[in-house]
Motif scaffolding. Structure first.
Motif, mmCIF file in Angstrom:
data_model
loop_
_atom_site.group_PDB
_atom_site.id
_atom_site.type_symbol
_atom_site.label_atom_id
_atom_site.label_comp_id
_atom_site.label_asym_id
_atom_site.label_seq_id
_atom_site.Cartn_x
_atom_site.Cartn_y
_atom_site.Cartn_z
ATOM 1 N N GLN A 24 0.824 -1.208 0.000
ATOM 2 C CA GLN A 24 0.000 0.000 0.000
ATOM 3 C C GLN A 24 0.860 1.260 0.000
ATOM 4 N N HIS A 26 4.082 1.411 -0.902
ATOM 5 C CA HIS A 26 5.127 1.359 -1.925
ATOM 6 C C HIS A 26 6.529 1.459 -1.307
ATOM 7 N N ASP A 153 -12.968 -1.489 -14.656
ATOM 8 C CA ASP A 153 -11.699 -0.740 -14.594
ATOM 9 C C ASP A 153 -11.903 0.754 -14.389
ATOM 10 N N TYR A 154 -13.125 1.171 -14.038
ATOM 11 C CA TYR A 154 -13.391 2.593 -13.840
ATOM 12 C C TYR A 154 -13.955 2.851 -12.445
ATOM 13 N N ASP A 155 -13.579 3.987 -11.884
ATOM 14 C CA ASP A 155 -14.283 4.534 -10.731
ATOM 15 C C ASP A 155 -15.348 5.483 -11.266
ATOM 16 N N HIS A 269 -10.615 6.500 -14.950
ATOM 17 C CA HIS A 269 -9.932 5.212 -14.896
ATOM 18 C C HIS A 269 -9.487 4.907 -13.481
ATOM 19 N N HIS A 270 -9.701 3.663 -13.061
ATOM 20 C CA HIS A 270 -9.323 3.238 -11.709
ATOM 21 C C HIS A 270 -7.823 3.419 -11.503
ATOM 22 N N GLY A 271 -7.459 4.085 -10.423
ATOM 23 C CA GLY A 271 -6.053 4.316 -10.137
ATOM 24 C C GLY A 271 -5.450 5.488 -10.877
ATOM 25 N N GLN A 272 -6.283 6.228 -11.618
ATOM 26 C CA GLN A 272 -5.791 7.356 -12.405
ATOM 27 C C GLN A 272 -5.253 8.468 -11.487
ATOM 28 N N HIS A 273 -4.107 8.996 -11.831
ATOM 29 C CA HIS A 273 -3.537 10.119 -11.074
ATOM 30 C C HIS A 273 -4.108 11.419 -11.633
#
Length: 294
Positions: A24, A26, A153-155, A269-273
Motif C-alpha cells: 500500500q 510502496h 476498470d473505472y471509478d 480510470h481506476h487508479g488514475q492520477h
C-alpha cells in the motif's frame, strides 16, 4: 518521532499485515519492520504481540494507535486548510455523452471557478466508446456516460436525475399527435439510432430479442445531427428527452409508455492520477451532489 513512521504504523494496523502495508505504501517490508522496531525503542513500549500469526496490538499499542489516528487526522486537516486558499490552475478535459444531467457538471464547475478562476474546462461531446478510449490514453480526465454502461476498470459517481427515452419525430408524422408511444410502434418507423456500442443490444433487451423487423436507416453520434435528419424526413430518432429543444421547431419528442429511463455517471480510470485541478473538481462535484468519492 516522524509523521512518516506514524503512517507506516497506521498502515500496518489497518492491514493487520506488514506485507500488505508495504504494498500500500510502496516501500519494502524490511523498511517498515525496521521503522516499527525503532519506534518501539523510542517509545520504550511493545506495540505488537509478536506471538500471533496476524498483527495484534498490545494494550499500549491500542492506546497509541488511537492517538496516532487523531494526530494524523489533525495533520491532514491542517495541511488541507493551509493549501485551501492557494490558487489552482490547469485544464480539465471531460468527454461527454449528450445528457440533461450534464447540468450537474456545469453547476459544480461554476462553483469551482469561483474558488479557482484560473481553472479551465474543456468539454468534448462524443459517445461512450470514444470516452473510454480517451480516458485510457490519458487525454480525458473524466467522462460522462449513459447507464447502463460497462464501468469495468473505472471509478465513478452517479449523477442525479434520469432522462426518458422516446422518439424525436417530425411534426408532420402521424406519431407527433400521440402523447406516448409503445415499443411496438417502432416496427413501422424508419429509425435513426445512436451508433455507440451497446445501443442495438439495448433495443434487443427492450424488445425481447424481436428486433428483426426494425428498419434502421441511419446511425448518429450527436443528436443535433440526427435532429436535422429527422427534419429532412429521413426518419425518427430514438433518443433521450431534454437534449434537443423542440420549442418553435418542426420536431416533437414523444416518450415511451411504460417509461424507459437512463441515468448517467461521471467516470475515470481506476487508479488514475489526477491533476490538482481535476482533483478539486471531483471534490466539488462530490460535495454538491452529496455523494462520497469511491
Amino acid at each position: 518521532m516522524e509523521l512518516r513512521v506514524l503512517r507506516y504504523f497506521q498502515a500496518v494496523v489497518q492491514n493487520r499485515n506488514i506485507s500488505r502495508a508495504a504494498l500500500q505504501l510502496h516501500v519494502s517490508q524490511p523498511t517498515i519492520s525496521r521503522q516499527l522496531h525503532d519506534l518501539e525503542e523510542e517509545l520504550g513500549i511493545t506495540l505488537f504481540d509478536r506471538g500471533s500469526r496476524t498483527i495484534q496490538l498490545t494494550d499500549s499499542g491500542e492506546y497509541f494507535s488511537n492517538q496516532v489516528n487523531q494526530i494524523l487526522a489533525l495533520t491532514d486537516k491542517t495541511l488541507a486548510n493551509i493549501h485551501e486558499d492557494q490558487d489552482i490552475r490547469g485544464n480539465i478535459v471531460i468527454g461527454s455523452s449528450e445528457a440533461r444531467s450534464f447540468l450537474n457538471i456545469a453547476q459544480s464547475f461554476t462553483g469551482l471557478q469561483k474558488k479557482y478562476p484560473h481553472i479551465q474546462l474543456d468539454v468534448i461531446s462524443t459517445n461512450a466508446d470514444q470516452i473510454r478510449t480517451s480516458i485510457k490514453s490519458g487525454y480525458y480526465d473524466f467522462g460522462v456516460i449513459m447507464e447502463p454502461g460497462d464501468k469495468t476498470d473505472y471509478d465513478f459517481i452517479r449523477l442525479p436525475g434520469e432522462s426518458r427515452w422516446g422518439l424525436l419525430v417530425s411534426n408532420r408524422s402521424p406519431l407527433a399527435t400521440r402523447d406516448h408511444l409503445e415499443l411496438s410502434d417502432l416496427a413501422g418507423e424508419k429509425l435513426l439510432i445512436s451508433g455507440q456500442h451497446g445501443m442495438r443490444e439495448q433495443l434487443n433487451d427492450w424488445l425481447g430479442g424481436n428486433t428483426t423487423q426494425l428498419n434502421v436507416v441511419a446511425t448518429y453520434t450527436l443528436l443535433y445531427n440526427a435532429s436535422l435528419m429527422v427534419s429532412a424526413g429521413m426518419g425518427s430518432a430514438l433518443c433521450l428527452d431534454g437534449i434537443i429543444n423542440t420549442n418553435q421547431s418542426d420536431l416533437v419528442f414523444v416518450p415511451f409508455q411504460p417509461r424507459l429511463t437512463s441515468g448517467t455517471s461521471l467516470v475515470w480510470h481506476h487508479g488514475q492520477h489526477h491533476s490538482a485541478a481535476a482533483e478539486a473538481f471531483l471534490k466539488q462535484l462530490s460535495s454538491d451532489i452529496g455523494q462520497p468519492l469511491p
